[in-house]
Design a protein around this motif. Structure first.
Motif, PDB file in Angstrom:
ATOM      1  N   ALA A 186       0.839  -1.199   0.000  1.00 30.60           N
ATOM      2  CA  ALA A 186       0.000   0.000   0.000  1.00 30.60           C
ATOM      3  C   ALA A 186       0.879   1.257   0.000  1.00 30.60           C
ATOM      4  O   ALA A 186       0.596   2.226  -0.711  1.00 30.60           O
ATOM      5  N   GLY A 187       1.942   1.262   0.767  1.00 28.28           N
ATOM      6  CA  GLY A 187       2.852   2.409   0.806  1.00 28.28           C
ATOM      7  C   GLY A 187       3.538   2.630  -0.530  1.00 28.28           C
ATOM      8  O   GLY A 187       3.674   3.773  -1.003  1.00 28.28           O
ATOM      9  N   ILE A 188       3.976   1.546  -1.165  1.00 26.20           N
ATOM     10  CA  ILE A 188       4.628   1.659  -2.467  1.00 26.20           C
ATOM     11  C   ILE A 188       3.652   2.208  -3.510  1.00 26.20           C
ATOM     12  O   ILE A 188       3.992   3.080  -4.314  1.00 26.20           O
ATOM     13  N   ASN A 189       2.418   1.700  -3.501  1.00 24.30           N
ATOM     14  CA  ASN A 189       1.417   2.199  -4.455  1.00 24.30           C
ATOM     15  C   ASN A 189       1.115   3.670  -4.231  1.00 24.30           C
ATOM     16  O   ASN A 189       0.935   4.425  -5.188  1.00 24.30           O
ATOM     17  N   LEU A 190       1.062   4.104  -2.984  1.00 19.81           N
ATOM     18  CA  LEU A 190       0.826   5.520  -2.707  1.00 19.81           C
ATOM     19  C   LEU A 190       1.984   6.380  -3.233  1.00 19.81           C
ATOM     20  O   LEU A 190       1.765   7.472  -3.763  1.00 19.81           O
ATOM     21  N   MET A 191       3.207   5.907  -3.119  1.00 16.95           N
ATOM     22  CA  MET A 191       4.357   6.654  -3.636  1.00 16.95           C
ATOM     23  C   MET A 191       4.304   6.753  -5.158  1.00 16.95           C
ATOM     24  O   MET A 191       4.584   7.803  -5.727  1.00 16.95           O
ATOM     25  N   PHE A 192       3.929   5.643  -5.839  1.00 18.16           N
ATOM     26  CA  PHE A 192       3.792   5.691  -7.292  1.00 18.16           C
ATOM     27  C   PHE A 192       2.707   6.668  -7.714  1.00 18.16           C
ATOM     28  O   PHE A 192       2.870   7.423  -8.666  1.00 18.16           O
ATOM     29  N   LEU A 193       1.575   6.668  -7.018  1.00 13.71           N
ATOM     30  CA  LEU A 193       0.498   7.603  -7.323  1.00 13.71           C
ATOM     31  C   LEU A 193       0.958   9.049  -7.129  1.00 13.71           C
ATOM     32  O   LEU A 193       0.606   9.925  -7.921  1.00 13.71           O
ATOM     33  N   ALA A 194       1.750   9.311  -6.103  1.00 10.35           N
ATOM     34  CA  ALA A 194       2.252  10.658  -5.873  1.00 10.35           C
ATOM     35  C   ALA A 194       3.204  11.078  -6.996  1.00 10.35           C
ATOM     36  O   ALA A 194       3.179  12.231  -7.455  1.00 10.35           O
ATOM     37  N   LEU A 195       4.047  10.172  -7.471  1.00  8.05           N
ATOM     38  CA  LEU A 195       4.944  10.486  -8.581  1.00  8.05           C
ATOM     39  C   LEU A 195       4.171  10.780  -9.863  1.00  8.05           C
ATOM     40  O   LEU A 195       4.481  11.723 -10.597  1.00  8.05           O
ATOM     41  N   ILE A 196       3.154   9.990 -10.148  1.00  9.45           N
ATOM     42  CA  ILE A 196       2.344  10.207 -11.349  1.00  9.45           C
ATOM     43  C   ILE A 196       1.603  11.533 -11.255  1.00  9.45           C
ATOM     44  O   ILE A 196       1.561  12.312 -12.209  1.00  9.45           O
ATOM     45  N   ALA A 197       1.023  11.812 -10.103  1.00  9.03           N
ATOM     46  CA  ALA A 197       0.295  13.073  -9.922  1.00  9.03           C
ATOM     47  C   ALA A 197       1.243  14.262 -10.027  1.00  9.03           C
ATOM     48  O   ALA A 197       0.900  15.294 -10.619  1.00  9.03           O
ATOM     49  N   GLY A 198       2.448  14.147  -9.495  1.00 11.61           N
ATOM     50  CA  GLY A 198       3.421  15.228  -9.576  1.00 11.61           C
ATOM     51  C   GLY A 198       3.888  15.470 -10.996  1.00 11.61           C
ATOM     52  O   GLY A 198       4.089  16.606 -11.422  1.00 11.61           O
ATOM     53  N   LYS A 199       4.044  14.394 -11.761  1.00 13.22           N
ATOM     54  CA  LYS A 199       4.473  14.524 -13.161  1.00 13.22           C
ATOM     55  C   LYS A 199       3.426  15.262 -13.979  1.00 13.22           C
ATOM     56  O   LYS A 199       3.748  16.062 -14.841  1.00 13.22           O
ATOM     57  N   GLU A 200       2.151  14.987 -13.703  1.00 14.76           N
ATOM     58  CA  GLU A 200       1.066  15.618 -14.453  1.00 14.76           C
ATOM     59  C   GLU A 200       0.834  17.063 -14.015  1.00 14.76           C
ATOM     60  O   GLU A 200       0.437  17.899 -14.815  1.00 14.76           O
ATOM     61  N   SER A 201       1.082  17.375 -12.762  1.00 13.60           N
ATOM     62  CA  SER A 201       0.738  18.707 -12.264  1.00 13.60           C
ATOM     63  C   SER A 201       1.882  19.719 -12.415  1.00 13.60           C
ATOM     64  O   SER A 201       1.631  20.913 -12.451  1.00 13.60           O
ATOM     65  N   ILE A 202       3.135  19.263 -12.510  1.00 12.00           N
ATOM     66  CA  ILE A 202       4.273  20.179 -12.630  1.00 12.00           C
ATOM     67  C   ILE A 202       4.750  20.166 -14.073  1.00 12.00           C
ATOM     68  O   ILE A 202       5.124  19.131 -14.615  1.00 12.00           O
ATOM     69  N   ALA A 203       4.733  21.342 -14.706  1.00 11.70           N
ATOM     70  CA  ALA A 203       5.172  21.454 -16.096  1.00 11.70           C
ATOM     71  C   ALA A 203       6.680  21.672 -16.131  1.00 11.70           C
ATOM     72  O   ALA A 203       7.205  22.566 -15.471  1.00 11.70           O
ATOM     73  N   ILE A 204       7.375  20.859 -16.908  1.00  7.56           N
ATOM     74  CA  ILE A 204       8.818  20.991 -17.060  1.00  7.56           C
ATOM     75  C   ILE A 204       9.081  21.556 -18.450  1.00  7.56           C
ATOM     76  O   ILE A 204       8.617  21.010 -19.451  1.00  7.56           O
ATOM     77  N   GLU A 205       9.816  22.663 -18.513  1.00  2.00           N
ATOM     78  CA  GLU A 205      10.124  23.293 -19.792  1.00  2.00           C
ATOM     79  C   GLU A 205      11.108  22.436 -20.570  1.00  2.00           C
ATOM     80  O   GLU A 205      12.043  21.879 -20.018  1.00  2.00           O
ATOM     81  N   GLU A 206      10.871  22.348 -21.877  1.00  2.00           N
ATOM     82  CA  GLU A 206      11.766  21.548 -22.701  1.00  2.00           C
ATOM     83  C   GLU A 206      13.070  22.293 -22.991  1.00  2.00           C
ATOM     84  O   GLU A 206      14.126  21.707 -23.053  1.00  2.00           O
ATOM     85  N   ALA A 207      13.000  23.600 -23.184  1.00  2.00           N
ATOM     86  CA  ALA A 207      14.191  24.397 -23.465  1.00  2.00           C
ATOM     87  C   ALA A 207      14.307  25.490 -22.416  1.00  2.00           C
ATOM     88  O   ALA A 207      13.379  26.236 -22.177  1.00  2.00           O
ATOM     89  N   VAL A 208      15.447  25.560 -21.797  1.00  2.00           N
ATOM     90  CA  VAL A 208      15.704  26.562 -20.773  1.00  2.00           C
ATOM     91  C   VAL A 208      16.822  27.466 -21.291  1.00  2.00           C
ATOM     92  O   VAL A 208      17.826  26.974 -21.812  1.00  2.00           O
ATOM     93  N   PRO A 209      16.674  28.775 -21.179  1.00  2.00           N
ATOM     94  CA  PRO A 209      17.746  29.654 -21.657  1.00  2.00           C
ATOM     95  C   PRO A 209      19.033  29.427 -20.865  1.00  2.00           C
ATOM     96  O   PRO A 209      19.013  29.244 -19.653  1.00  2.00           O
ATOM     97  N   SER A 210      20.143  29.448 -21.564  1.00  2.00           N
ATOM     98  CA  SER A 210      21.442  29.198 -20.947  1.00  2.00           C
ATOM     99  C   SER A 210      22.001  30.473 -20.346  1.00  2.00           C
ATOM    100  O   SER A 210      21.821  31.561 -20.878  1.00  2.00           O
ATOM    101  N   LEU A 211      22.705  30.333 -19.242  1.00  2.00           N
ATOM    102  CA  LEU A 211      23.354  31.465 -18.597  1.00  2.00           C
ATOM    103  C   LEU A 211      24.839  31.541 -18.959  1.00  2.00           C
ATOM    104  O   LEU A 211      25.523  32.480 -18.590  1.00  2.00           O
ATOM    105  N   ALA A 212      25.337  30.538 -19.673  1.00  2.00           N
ATOM    106  CA  ALA A 212      26.757  30.506 -20.035  1.00  2.00           C
ATOM    107  C   ALA A 212      27.035  31.506 -21.143  1.00  2.00           C
ATOM    108  O   ALA A 212      26.231  31.706 -22.043  1.00  2.00           O
ATOM    109  N   LYS A 213      28.219  32.117 -21.068  1.00  2.00           N
ATOM    110  CA  LYS A 213      28.623  33.065 -22.097  1.00  2.00           C
ATOM    111  C   LYS A 213      29.432  32.321 -23.154  1.00  2.00           C
ATOM    112  O   LYS A 213      30.399  31.645 -22.838  1.00  2.00           O
ATOM    113  N   THR A 214      29.028  32.458 -24.372  1.00  2.00           N
ATOM    114  CA  THR A 214      29.753  31.815 -25.459  1.00  2.00           C
ATOM    115  C   THR A 214      30.776  32.793 -26.029  1.00  2.00           C
ATOM    116  O   THR A 214      30.529  33.994 -26.054  1.00  2.00           O
TER     117      THR A 214
END
Length: 122
Positions: free
Chosen positions: A18-46
């Protein structure tokens, strides 16, 4: 006297699953609710130009000599060498592009004793 009840292996297994299933559900819910940007602007100077390598080196500017005041004039002399640091810029193929002096100076002073005159047999 009261008898203590310990959980059975079945209860432990069910609780763990039951604990393991709750952790998996939390990971799935977190993945769906938090948007991760595909491209992030770089701070490095070229680098703006071609890639270049910078090295530093000391070059001899001048050599001066002075007689030793505390010692007899035949005992030897002081030699003072003045060095200046340069910044060398090389391209990616190792060719020197340019060099520029820095503000770093160095002085090397050493005593050169007067050698005895030796005659060579003829």
């Amino acid at each position: 006297m009261k008898e203590e009840k310990h959980p059975t292996w079945k209860q432990i297994t069910i609780g763990t699953l039951a604990g393991i299933n709750l952790m998996f559900l939390a990971l799935i819910a977190g993945k769906e609710s938090i948007a991760i940007e595909e491209a992030v602007p770089s701070l490095a100077k070229t680098p703006k130009g071609p890639s270049e390598r910078i090295e530093y080196g000391m070059e001899l500017v001048e050599t001066t000599t002075a007689s030793a005041q505390d010692l007899p004039s035949t005992a030897g002399r002081w030699i003072v060498e003045h060095y200046l640091q340069y910044e060398y810029h090389y391209d990616q193929n190792g060719r020197l592009l340019f060099k520029s002096p820095t503000k770093e100076h160095s002085y090397l002073r050493y005593f050169q004793p007067q050698g005895k005159a030796t005659s060579t047999p003829s």
